[in-house]
Design a protein around this motif. Sequence first.
Motif: not given
Length: 256
Positions: A52-55, A59-63, A86-87, A237-238
Motif C-alpha cells: 500500500x505504501x509503495x503504491x 503515485x506521488x512520484x508520478x504526480x 490510495x485513500x 488492482x491494489x
Amino acid sequence: MTVQAVTRRRARTVSDVPPFKPSLVKAVFGEVTSMHVSRAAAQAAASVTRTVLTEIVDGAGRAAAEGRKKLLPRDLLTAIGRNVELDVGDEWYDHSPTFRRLNGDRYDARGVLVPPVRRSRSRRPSAVAGAHRFEAGVRKLLRSRGVKAVPVLVRDLDGIASVFLTGLARDAAMVVREGGVKRFGAVTLVTPGEPATDPAPFPKDSLGARSTRSGDGRTVGMEDVLAAATMQLFGGALRKQALTEAREATRHTSAG
C-alpha cells in the motif's frame, strides 16, 4: 547518480522492497488485541502495508513535476485524488497539516470553529502517537523507489502506515473473534422482470481470502490478515496486488 542507475532503482518490484520489521508489526497488533500473532500473519501484514505504501509513493512520484525527485505534500494529495484506492489513512487526516489545509476549517452544528484534534496522552500508544516508529521503513521504501520526501511528507507517510496497519490488526482480530468475515451482508443481483433467487454462499476470494476461518480463537493467522486486507482495501488492482504479494512473502513460512 546516473540516469541509468535511477531507472534501475525505480524498476524494482514492490516485493524487492524490505517490508516493515515483524517486531514492529507485532507491537502494533499488541496494542489492539491480546491474541497471539503467528509469524506468517506478521509477515503478511508487513507485506500488505508495504504494498500500500509503495503504491502511494509511486503515485506521488508520478504526480511530481518531471525530473523532481523530492516529493512534496501536494504530490500526495494529487496521487490520492487520482486514485481512490490510495485513500486508506483517513483517520490520520485530522492530525496532518497537509490534509487540514485541504479540508479547511471545521465547524460544529452551532457554527463554532472546531479546533484540531490533539494527540492522546494515554499511556497506551495510538496509531497517531506511534506513527514515528515507521520512519525508518518509510525512508527505506522511498530510497528503493529512487525518490526522497520533505519531512512533513515523511510524517504523513508514517501516519498513514500506522493508521492502516492498526486498522488491519483490528479487523484481523475481529475475523478471529467472529469466525470469519461477517461485516458485509449478502448482495443479490436481480434482473428486472425476473424473480429473485436466494443468494449464493459467500464465495472464496479469487486470491484465496476466505469468508469463514478455521483454527483456534486465540491466534491471528495469515488467512485472518488476508481477510482483513479485503476489508481495508476497496478492491481492484491494489487489493489484488496486496493479496498476491502477501501470499508470496509468506509462502516459505506457511510451507514450514
